[in-house]
Design a protein around this motif. Structure first.
Motif, PDB file in Angstrom:
ATOM      1  N   PRO A   1     -92.277  28.721 125.302  1.00 39.09           N
ATOM      2  CA  PRO A   1     -91.762  27.754 126.289  1.00 39.09           C
ATOM      3  C   PRO A   1     -91.061  26.548 125.652  1.00 39.09           C
ATOM      4  CG  PRO A   1     -93.924  28.504 126.956  1.00 39.09           C
ATOM      5  CD  PRO A   1     -93.681  29.080 125.585  1.00 39.09           C
ATOM      6  N   GLN A   2     -91.474  26.181 124.439  1.00 38.71           N
ATOM      7  CA  GLN A   2     -90.844  25.016 123.796  1.00 38.71           C
ATOM      8  C   GLN A   2     -89.458  25.332 123.227  1.00 38.71           C
ATOM      9  OE1 GLN A   2     -93.717  26.499 122.970  1.00 38.71           O
ATOM     10  NE2 GLN A   2     -94.124  26.493 120.766  1.00 38.71           N
ATOM     11  N   HIS A   3     -89.083  26.613 123.180  1.00 38.17           N
ATOM     12  CA  HIS A   3     -87.759  26.987 122.685  1.00 38.17           C
ATOM     13  C   HIS A   3     -86.793  27.049 123.870  1.00 38.17           C
ATOM     14  CE1 HIS A   3     -90.438  28.730 119.461  1.00 38.17           C
ATOM     15  NE2 HIS A   3     -89.639  27.935 118.781  1.00 38.17           N
ATOM     16  N   SER A   4     -85.939  26.036 123.965  1.00 37.26           N
ATOM     17  CA  SER A   4     -85.049  25.934 125.126  1.00 37.26           C
ATOM     18  C   SER A   4     -83.913  26.954 125.042  1.00 37.26           C
ATOM     19  CB  SER A   4     -84.457  24.528 125.191  1.00 37.26           C
ATOM     20  OG  SER A   4     -83.595  24.338 124.080  1.00 37.26           O
ATOM     21  N   MET A   5     -83.268  27.174 126.171  1.00 33.15           N
ATOM     22  CA  MET A   5     -82.099  28.055 126.218  1.00 33.15           C
ATOM     23  C   MET A   5     -81.037  27.582 125.226  1.00 33.15           C
ATOM     24  SD  MET A   5     -80.694  30.680 127.550  1.00 33.15           S
ATOM     25  CE  MET A   5     -81.330  31.239 129.138  1.00 33.15           C
ATOM     26  N   LYS A   6     -80.870  26.258 125.140  1.00 29.97           N
ATOM     27  CA  LYS A   6     -79.871  25.715 124.206  1.00 29.97           C
ATOM     28  C   LYS A   6     -80.221  26.054 122.745  1.00 29.97           C
ATOM     29  CE  LYS A   6     -77.412  21.664 122.592  1.00 29.97           C
ATOM     30  NZ  LYS A   6     -77.530  22.176 121.218  1.00 29.97           N
ATOM     31  N   MET A   7     -81.489  25.911 122.407  1.00 30.17           N
ATOM     32  CA  MET A   7     -81.921  26.244 121.033  1.00 30.17           C
ATOM     33  C   MET A   7     -81.598  27.704 120.720  1.00 30.17           C
ATOM     34  SD  MET A   7     -85.683  24.511 120.666  1.00 30.17           S
ATOM     35  CE  MET A   7     -85.965  22.776 121.038  1.00 30.17           C
ATOM     36  N   MET A   8     -81.853  28.578 121.695  1.00 30.72           N
ATOM     37  CA  MET A   8     -81.625  30.002 121.481  1.00 30.72           C
ATOM     38  C   MET A   8     -80.136  30.305 121.341  1.00 30.72           C
ATOM     39  SD  MET A   8     -84.350  31.501 121.000  1.00 30.72           S
ATOM     40  CE  MET A   8     -86.103  31.524 121.297  1.00 30.72           C
ATOM     41  N   LYS A   9     -79.324  29.601 122.153  1.00 30.97           N
ATOM     42  CA  LYS A   9     -77.869  29.795 122.043  1.00 30.97           C
ATOM     43  C   LYS A   9     -77.381  29.312 120.682  1.00 30.97           C
ATOM     44  CE  LYS A   9     -76.630  29.915 126.921  1.00 30.97           C
ATOM     45  NZ  LYS A   9     -76.167  29.167 128.100  1.00 30.97           N
ATOM     46  N   ASP A  10     -77.906  28.183 120.233  1.00 34.81           N
ATOM     47  CA  ASP A  10     -77.535  27.664 118.913  1.00 34.81           C
ATOM     48  C   ASP A  10     -77.943  28.648 117.812  1.00 34.81           C
ATOM     49  OD1 ASP A  10     -76.535  25.445 120.143  1.00 34.81           O
ATOM     50  OD2 ASP A  10     -78.192  24.110 119.593  1.00 34.81           O
ATOM     51  N   LEU A  11     -79.119  29.256 118.002  1.00 37.47           N
ATOM     52  CA  LEU A  11     -79.590  30.216 116.997  1.00 37.47           C
ATOM     53  C   LEU A  11     -78.657  31.425 116.937  1.00 37.47           C
ATOM     54  CD1 LEU A  11     -81.824  31.086 114.954  1.00 37.47           C
ATOM     55  CD2 LEU A  11     -83.002  32.176 116.865  1.00 37.47           C
ATOM     56  N   ILE A  12     -78.260  31.900 118.113  1.00 35.42           N
ATOM     57  CA  ILE A  12     -77.347  33.047 118.150  1.00 35.42           C
ATOM     58  C   ILE A  12     -76.006  32.684 117.502  1.00 35.42           C
ATOM     59  CG2 ILE A  12     -75.976  34.509 119.724  1.00 35.42           C
ATOM     60  CD1 ILE A  12     -78.460  34.727 121.494  1.00 35.42           C
ATOM     61  N   SER A  13     -75.521  31.481 117.792  1.00 34.49           N
ATOM     62  CA  SER A  13     -74.272  31.031 117.149  1.00 34.49           C
ATOM     63  C   SER A  13     -74.428  31.021 115.629  1.00 34.49           C
ATOM     64  CB  SER A  13     -73.904  29.616 117.613  1.00 34.49           C
ATOM     65  OG  SER A  13     -73.728  29.597 118.990  1.00 34.49           O
ATOM     66  N   ALA A  14     -75.575  30.564 115.175  1.00 30.50           N
ATOM     67  CA  ALA A  14     -75.812  30.509 113.725  1.00 30.50           C
ATOM     68  C   ALA A  14     -75.837  31.922 113.137  1.00 30.50           C
ATOM     69  CB  ALA A  14     -77.124  29.778 113.444  1.00 30.50           C
ATOM     70  N   PHE A  15     -76.468  32.855 113.854  1.00 30.29           N
ATOM     71  CA  PHE A  15     -76.483  34.258 113.399  1.00 30.29           C
ATOM     72  C   PHE A  15     -75.051  34.792 113.330  1.00 30.29           C
ATOM     73  CE2 PHE A  15     -81.100  34.834 114.310  1.00 30.29           C
ATOM     74  CZ  PHE A  15     -81.433  35.604 113.212  1.00 30.29           C
ATOM     75  N   ARG A  16     -74.297  34.474 114.398  1.00 27.68           N
ATOM     76  CA  ARG A  16     -72.909  34.946 114.465  1.00 27.68           C
ATOM     77  C   ARG A  16     -72.114  34.477 113.256  1.00 27.68           C
ATOM     78  NH1 ARG A  16     -72.264  34.342 120.236  1.00 27.68           N
ATOM     79  NH2 ARG A  16     -72.362  36.501 120.961  1.00 27.68           N
ATOM     80  N   ALA A  17     -72.322  33.218 112.884  1.00 28.44           N
ATOM     81  CA  ALA A  17     -71.560  32.613 111.785  1.00 28.44           C
ATOM     82  C   ALA A  17     -71.956  33.200 110.428  1.00 28.44           C
ATOM     83  CB  ALA A  17     -71.757  31.110 111.793  1.00 28.44           C
ATOM     84  N   LEU A  18     -73.052  33.962 110.390  1.00 32.52           N
ATOM     85  CA  LEU A  18     -73.509  34.552 109.118  1.00 32.52           C
ATOM     86  C   LEU A  18     -72.585  35.662 108.655  1.00 32.52           C
ATOM     87  CD1 LEU A  18     -77.383  34.982 109.506  1.00 32.52           C
ATOM     88  CD2 LEU A  18     -76.151  33.131 108.386  1.00 32.52           C
ATOM     89  N   LYS A  19     -71.924  36.278 109.642  1.00 30.38           N
ATOM     90  CA  LYS A  19     -71.157  37.494 109.354  1.00 30.38           C
ATOM     91  C   LYS A  19     -70.014  37.225 108.376  1.00 30.38           C
ATOM     92  CE  LYS A  19     -70.894  38.625 113.799  1.00 30.38           C
ATOM     93  NZ  LYS A  19     -70.620  39.365 115.048  1.00 30.38           N
TER      94      LYS A  19
END
Lengths: 348, 348
Positions: free
Chosen positions: B330-348
């Motif tokens: 519950p403490q992981h907000s939608m925004k945090m998750m979107k930021d995490l996905i963006s960070a994963f994306r940028a790894l490529k």
């Protein structure tokens, strides 16, 4: 105006505790994985701090449990097959003894007579562990360590487990004579409750009764600077910090100041008409837990002091109405004690 | 820039946790006696908060222990004379089973096969307790609650103990089918580690094996809004506060958001070339612990994300190098998750 807690635990926080909690929040200590290297560094510092503060030799290992009641239980489980022997000097030593019966042991006990030194006790045959409560938080009895050492000298083959819950770090234990000791952080370390510290002679750390906190499991993890469970990480961090602060102040100075404050309190109550020290034999008077018999006025006195923003403990169990208990821990400064005495004086 | 912890526990703190810790310091919560009325009020609020959040009926009692490993041990000690039966779906359910052997039980276990529903399992004769790990933090398997209820329907006389360590409070448990459940506060409540919550059907709270944490002792104190030992008072206070915050946000909304975030993460990893969800059968995919097989690149990926101030968990045990674990609490907000996905994306 701040409130000062003279309760025998949980008690007043150590003066630097709040600052360290703020730093912990800034550094995300509460989000660290308990399997990370950052945690291992904190664990190592906490153990090093405790070892230095209490001069614990390399013959003994240090581990963390969650409470002193847990320490009592794990000690009995791991050390006793049939029976331990308990010296009863109040409600907490009684609780430890009763716990052995709950665990199905055939332990024996004797009530401490203050007229006879504890070393004159005859230890029953086949005793596997001698359990002594150094400082009885319920009655304010502190058994001189020298007497406890003599028990060990007369019974060198029987391990001794010492409850120093409310006497550490004041108690300058010589671990040559003590096989196991334990205490909690919410008393003499002035930290939030939820962690206890267990010190065990290396000869005994391979005992393996129980599951995740069987000594063998516990100390296998401890050697690797970890705990079997997810522990109270914040408290372990705070132990690392507060022991550093205490070492900076020097433990000898803390111990000396503890005695000065205790003398001051006892001297006051010897001559005032509010009450009298419950333990009349000075040899057995606790330096860290001052218990005063106030003639059934504990509720009234505690209430009046509370109005002056000073919280003292009331009597334990059957002594609830007759006693006042005053904790005299490292976090209680000389000034706090002088203010407390002034407040008592003004009650008259 | 702040660091965000996606580790599966200890994890990111709940957004209001720091504020409540500050208030606790202001209000001297850490100095309160655990036998005082002020503490009892806090205890009552914490229990009420948990009860409301998880819709726990009056048929069940709530108590506090120090860790989930302790909960596992106390459950086995109190509930099992000879043998329990364990469904193994990863390292933590295995640990629970192994613990029973350490405690001298003759328990049995079976490895969960994802092709067969858990309710098709044959429970061995004379099983005294069925132990199921709802959400395996090690593998990212979440067993559908409906399947677990069916186990109970087929075996109504055998108590079921459910490990919801990393699925509470997301898991909407119907306690009609669950006799015992437990979890820790450092996961889905986003609080500092050092406290676990045990929920037990009233029919079973009179069991009395052990000492201070034998069910009978534990729940006798709990009814009086206390614990047998000096507990982690700060954490109990924080449970009272954070459950209020979650109830304000509404638990249904939290559960829905958890599923939305989980779907978003799984969808991303279904189509990216960094890795694939480890659990391929969607029915068994955890909503709270997303485990991704990253082809032995977990060290590299975790390292790159750390530079972006995002901490993900690496694989558990044998999977250390092959998996990344992402907590979705519950403490992981939608925004945090979107930021995490963006960070994963940028790894490529």
């Amino acid at each position: 105006m701040t409130i000062i807690y003279f309760t025998p635990g949980p008690s007043q926080l150590f003066p630097t505790a709040q600052k360290h909690i703020q730093q912990a929040l800034k550094d995300d200590i509460c989000s660290l994985s308990h399997r990370s290297n950052s945690f291992k560094v904190i664990y190592k510092e906490a153990v090093r701090g405790i070892r230095k503060l209490l001069t614990i030799p390399d013959t003994h290992e240090i581990a963390f449990l969650s409470s002193s009641l847990e320490a009592m239980e794990r000690i009995i489980e791991n050390m006793v097959i049939n029976k331990s022997f308990h010296v009863i000097d109040g409600a907490f030593s009684q609780k430890w003894y009763d716990m052995t019966l709950s665990l199905g042991k055939k332990s024996l006990s004797t009530t401490l007579e203050l007229s006879k030194p504890v070393n004159s006790l005859t230890i029953p045959k086949h005793t596997e562990l001698i359990c002594i409560t150094h400082n009885e938080t319920s009655t304010g009895i502190m058994i001189p360590l020298s007497e406890i050492y003599r028990v060990k000298k007369r019974n060198p083959s029987i391990p001794i487990a010492l409850d120093v819950v409310s006497s550490a770090p004041y108690a300058a234990i010589d671990f040559k004579y003590i096989d196991i000791a334990f205490f909690s952080v919410q008393k003499g370390l002035g930290l939030p409750a939820g962690l206890s510290i267990l010190i065990v002679n290396k000869r005994l750390t391979q005992k393996s009764v129980g599951s995740y906190h069987a000594f063998k499991e516990l100390f296998k993890k401890s050697v690797d600077n970890q705990t079997p469970e997810t522990p109270n990480v914040l408290d372990i961090y705070l132990v690392a910090q507060v022991t550093k602060d205490m070492l900076k102040k020097r433990i000898q100075a803390i111990r000396l100041e503890t005695e000065e404050k205790a003398d001051m309190l006892y001297n006051f109550f010897e001559t005032c008409n509010i009450g009298r020290p419950f333990i009349t034999d000075k040899k057995y008077r606790s330096s860290t837990t001052i218990v005063i018999d106030v003639n059934n006025k504990s509720e009234q006195i505690a209430g009046l002091l509370k109005k002056k923003r000073m919280i003292v403990g009331r009597g334990y169990g059957e002594y609830k109405n007759t006693h006042i208990r005053i904790a005299n821990f490292p976090q209680h400064s000389m000034k706090m004690m002088k203010d407390l005495i002034s407040a008592f004086r003004a009650l008259k």
